[in-house]
Write a protein that holds these residues in place. Structure first.
Motif, PDB file in Angstrom:
ATOM      1  N   ASP A  46     -41.117  10.408 -13.529  1.00 38.66           N
ATOM      2  CA  ASP A  46     -42.154  10.211 -12.297  1.00 38.66           C
ATOM      3  C   ASP A  46     -41.630   9.311 -11.316  1.00 38.66           C
ATOM      4  N   SER A  50     -40.607  10.010  -7.498  1.00 38.94           N
ATOM      5  CA  SER A  50     -41.382   9.133  -6.345  1.00 38.94           C
ATOM      6  C   SER A  50     -40.153   8.586  -5.579  1.00 38.94           C
ATOM      7  N   ILE A 167     -47.045  11.599  -2.767  1.00 38.41           N
ATOM      8  CA  ILE A 167     -46.554  10.315  -3.436  1.00 38.41           C
ATOM      9  C   ILE A 167     -47.740   9.637  -3.874  1.00 38.41           C
ATOM     10  N   SER A 170     -49.273  11.280  -7.078  1.00 36.15           N
ATOM     11  CA  SER A 170     -48.472  11.100  -8.158  1.00 36.15           C
ATOM     12  C   SER A 170     -48.254   9.715  -8.775  1.00 36.15           C
ATOM     13  N   ASP A 171     -48.482   8.775  -7.817  1.00 33.70           N
ATOM     14  CA  ASP A 171     -48.392   7.373  -8.269  1.00 33.70           C
ATOM     15  C   ASP A 171     -49.858   7.026  -8.820  1.00 33.70           C
TER      16      ASP A 171
END
Length: 183
Positions: A46, A50, A167, A170-171
């Protein structure tokens, strides 16, 4: 086969210590379980994903800069042409065409005409004609080039917005996963 390939069979996932690792991040080498390995293509953790997306987003934003510079140059050409036309009482539509010159100029330069004459009177007259011809080609090519640049800018803006959303999501998913794993 890479040296550490056999070690993956006995390692645990970096994110999920209770799961066996089946792959490694192609960028940093962290071990990943099947769920983590299937998240991104190519196989990235991850954090690396990112970082990659942030670089892509920056590149997309940087792609807008030449278009903006050309717009500014076109506006300068527009104002200069407007004042020339106003002083000479020429046609009103001429300054509008001047706006498109910067968009078509690089394509007019592909004609390959360079300074190969001595700068005597004949050479200067010829070069004036060459640059007048280039300006005409730039105007003609500039209008479709401007439209194409607008379409590309729209696509870049959409891609940048999509990248920002990915972004952020996914964060957020990483934060939720870390919260769920620590309970």
């Amino acid at each position: 086969m890479p040296e550490g390939a056999f070690n993956v069979l006995y390692m645990k996932c970096y994110n999920h210590p209770d799961r066996d690792a089946v792959a490694t991040c192609t960028k940093c080498g962290k071990t990943l379980c099947k769920e983590c390995a299937d998240k991104h293509s190519p196989c990235l953790c991850d954090e690396c994903y990112s970082q990659l997306r942030e670089v892509e987003l920056k590149n997309l934003q940087d792609a807008k800069k030449p278009f903006i510079k050309t717009i500014i140059l076109g506006v300068v050409f527009l104002f200069v042409a407007f004042f020339i036309v106003a002083a000479s009482q020429g046609p009103v539509w001429l300054p509008i065409l001047a706006f498109f010159i910067p968009f078509g100029w690089k394509y007019a330069n592909l004609l390959g005409l360079t300074w190969f004459f001595n700068l005597n009177a004949a050479g200067c007259a010829f070069m004036f004609l060459v640059y007048a011809f280039r300006a005409c080609v730039a105007i003609i090519a500039g209008i479709p080039c401007f439209i194409i640049a607008l379409v590309k800018l729209n696509e870049i803006s959409k891609a940048a917005a999509t990248a920002e959303i990915e972004i952020v999501s996914s964060d957020a998913a990483s934060v939720e996963e870390n919260k769920g794993g620590s309970l």
